[in-house]
Design a protein around this motif. Structure first.
Motif, PDB file in Angstrom:
ATOM      1  N   LEU A 145       2.124 -17.342  10.249  1.00 46.84           N
ATOM      2  CA  LEU A 145       2.723 -16.830   9.400  1.00 46.84           C
ATOM      3  C   LEU A 145       1.576 -16.098   8.214  1.00 46.84           C
ATOM      4  N   LEU A 146       0.492 -15.905   8.684  1.00 45.42           N
ATOM      5  CA  LEU A 146      -0.564 -15.039   7.413  1.00 45.42           C
ATOM      6  C   LEU A 146      -0.173 -13.987   7.691  1.00 45.42           C
ATOM      7  N   VAL A 147       0.409 -13.465   9.296  1.00 40.04           N
ATOM      8  CA  VAL A 147       0.449 -12.574   9.814  1.00 40.04           C
ATOM      9  C   VAL A 147       1.849 -12.043   9.272  1.00 40.04           C
ATOM     10  N   LEU A 148       3.237 -12.817   9.206  1.00 41.93           N
ATOM     11  CA  LEU A 148       4.083 -12.495   9.014  1.00 41.93           C
ATOM     12  C   LEU A 148       4.151 -11.982   7.702  1.00 41.93           C
ATOM     13  N   ALA A 149       3.206 -13.342   6.185  1.00 43.29           N
ATOM     14  CA  ALA A 149       3.239 -12.653   5.167  1.00 43.29           C
ATOM     15  C   ALA A 149       2.808 -11.513   4.858  1.00 43.29           C
ATOM     16  N   ARG A 150       1.552 -11.008   5.329  1.00 44.21           N
ATOM     17  CA  ARG A 150       0.279  -9.501   5.854  1.00 44.21           C
ATOM     18  C   ARG A 150       1.848  -8.338   5.559  1.00 44.21           C
ATOM     19  N   ASN A 151       2.780  -8.846   7.233  1.00 43.02           N
ATOM     20  CA  ASN A 151       3.342  -7.500   6.499  1.00 43.02           C
ATOM     21  C   ASN A 151       4.308  -7.498   6.797  1.00 43.02           C
ATOM     22  N   GLY A 152       4.983  -8.721   5.892  1.00 40.38           N
ATOM     23  CA  GLY A 152       6.329  -8.309   4.710  1.00 40.38           C
ATOM     24  C   GLY A 152       5.389  -7.902   3.573  1.00 40.38           C
ATOM     25  N   ALA A 153       4.157  -8.057   2.897  1.00 37.51           N
ATOM     26  CA  ALA A 153       3.815  -7.800   1.868  1.00 37.51           C
ATOM     27  C   ALA A 153       3.929  -5.877   2.122  1.00 37.51           C
ATOM     28  N   GLN A 154       3.448  -5.376   3.165  1.00 38.08           N
ATOM     29  CA  GLN A 154       2.986  -3.966   3.531  1.00 38.08           C
ATOM     30  C   GLN A 154       3.948  -3.301   3.879  1.00 38.08           C
ATOM     31  N   ALA A 155       4.975  -4.111   3.914  1.00 39.66           N
ATOM     32  CA  ALA A 155       6.634  -3.465   4.808  1.00 39.66           C
ATOM     33  C   ALA A 155       7.280  -3.218   3.030  1.00 39.66           C
ATOM     34  N   ARG A 156       6.848  -3.858   1.963  1.00 41.05           N
ATOM     35  CA  ARG A 156       6.907  -3.298   0.706  1.00 41.05           C
ATOM     36  C   ARG A 156       6.664  -1.976  -0.067  1.00 41.05           C
ATOM     37  N   GLY A 157       5.721  -2.072   0.691  1.00 40.56           N
ATOM     38  CA  GLY A 157       4.815  -0.403   0.634  1.00 40.56           C
ATOM     39  C   GLY A 157       4.038  -0.528  -0.585  1.00 40.56           C
ATOM     40  N   GLY A 158       3.842  -2.028  -1.581  1.00 40.56           N
ATOM     41  CA  GLY A 158       2.449  -2.103  -2.025  1.00 40.56           C
ATOM     42  C   GLY A 158       3.218  -2.168  -3.299  1.00 40.56           C
ATOM     43  N   LYS A 159       4.614  -1.655  -3.864  1.00 44.49           N
ATOM     44  CA  LYS A 159       5.056  -1.544  -5.192  1.00 44.49           C
ATOM     45  C   LYS A 159       4.571  -1.825  -5.755  1.00 44.49           C
ATOM     46  N   GLU A 160       3.737  -3.837  -6.086  1.00 38.30           N
ATOM     47  CA  GLU A 160       3.928  -4.517  -7.300  1.00 38.30           C
ATOM     48  C   GLU A 160       1.737  -3.688  -7.662  1.00 38.30           C
ATOM     49  N   GLN A 161       1.510  -2.357  -6.949  1.00 35.65           N
ATOM     50  CA  GLN A 161      -0.209  -2.321  -6.795  1.00 35.65           C
ATOM     51  C   GLN A 161       0.461  -0.736  -7.323  1.00 35.65           C
ATOM     52  N   SER A 162      -0.747  -0.063  -8.307  1.00 37.62           N
ATOM     53  CA  SER A 162      -0.744   0.809  -8.950  1.00 37.62           C
ATOM     54  C   SER A 162      -1.635   1.934  -7.260  1.00 37.62           C
ATOM     55  N   ARG A 163      -1.249   3.207  -7.725  1.00 37.40           N
ATOM     56  CA  ARG A 163      -1.492   3.890  -6.533  1.00 37.40           C
ATOM     57  C   ARG A 163      -2.833   4.641  -6.874  1.00 37.40           C
ATOM     58  N   GLY A 164      -3.368   4.292  -8.349  1.00 36.15           N
ATOM     59  CA  GLY A 164      -4.809   5.398  -8.772  1.00 36.15           C
ATOM     60  C   GLY A 164      -5.766   4.208  -7.742  1.00 36.15           C
ATOM     61  N   GLU A 165      -7.472   4.700  -8.767  1.00 34.96           N
ATOM     62  CA  GLU A 165      -7.519   3.848  -8.286  1.00 34.96           C
ATOM     63  C   GLU A 165      -7.732   2.743  -8.835  1.00 34.96           C
ATOM     64  N   PRO A 166      -8.828   1.410  -8.244  1.00 36.58           N
ATOM     65  CA  PRO A 166      -8.571  -0.172  -9.531  1.00 36.58           C
ATOM     66  C   PRO A 166      -9.091  -0.256 -10.735  1.00 36.58           C
TER      67      PRO A 166
END
Length: 143
Positions: A112-133
């Protein structure tokens, strides 16, 4: 259903497998639908329902179903492969219902961790900014 599966696909497939396994356990195994007078040895020639009963009992012996789920979960977690994660998750559901819960629980959670992790990666990380932290915190560099 899109290629990634999504949460709706995960819940839908999981519900179908859970219902089928619960039906198998309570309507077939515990209801006594199989003959009670099967021959004890496979070499004696079990027939029909006795062969099905023998195969199901073999899946429960030494928690084999749980070990399968655990092995698939470890493979999925180590490699990130979604087919192994799906197989580990679904066999984990079956193991949790069909008397192999010790190892099946760990295998299901790793999958389930793998399925959830790949699901977040499939969204392309739209919640995160593209710059530096530090850009989101408005922190200047040390000088």
């Amino acid at each position: 259903m899109r290629r990634g599966g999504g949460i709706a696909g995960l819940v839908g497939v999981s519900a179908v497998v859970l219902a089928a396994v619960l039906l198998l356990r309570y309507a077939v195994l515990e209801a006594g639908a199989f003959p009670a007078d099967c021959k004890p040895l496979f070499a004696d020639g079990p027939e029909g329902l006795c062969l099905v009963k023998w195969a199901l009992v073999q899946a429960f012996m030494q928690q084999r179903l749980g070990w399968v789920s655990l092995a698939l979960g470890v493979v999925a977690f180590a490699s990130g492969r979604r087919p192994a994660a799906w197989a580990g998750w679904l066999s984990g559901i079956a193991g949790l219902v069909l008397y192999s819960f010790d190892y099946a629980a760990v295998g299901a959670m790793l999958s389930l961790l793998v399925l959830a992790r790949n699901g977040a990666q499939a969204r392309g990380g739209k919640e995160q900014s593209r710059g530096e932290p530090r850009d989101g915190l408005r922190v200047e560099g040390f000088r």
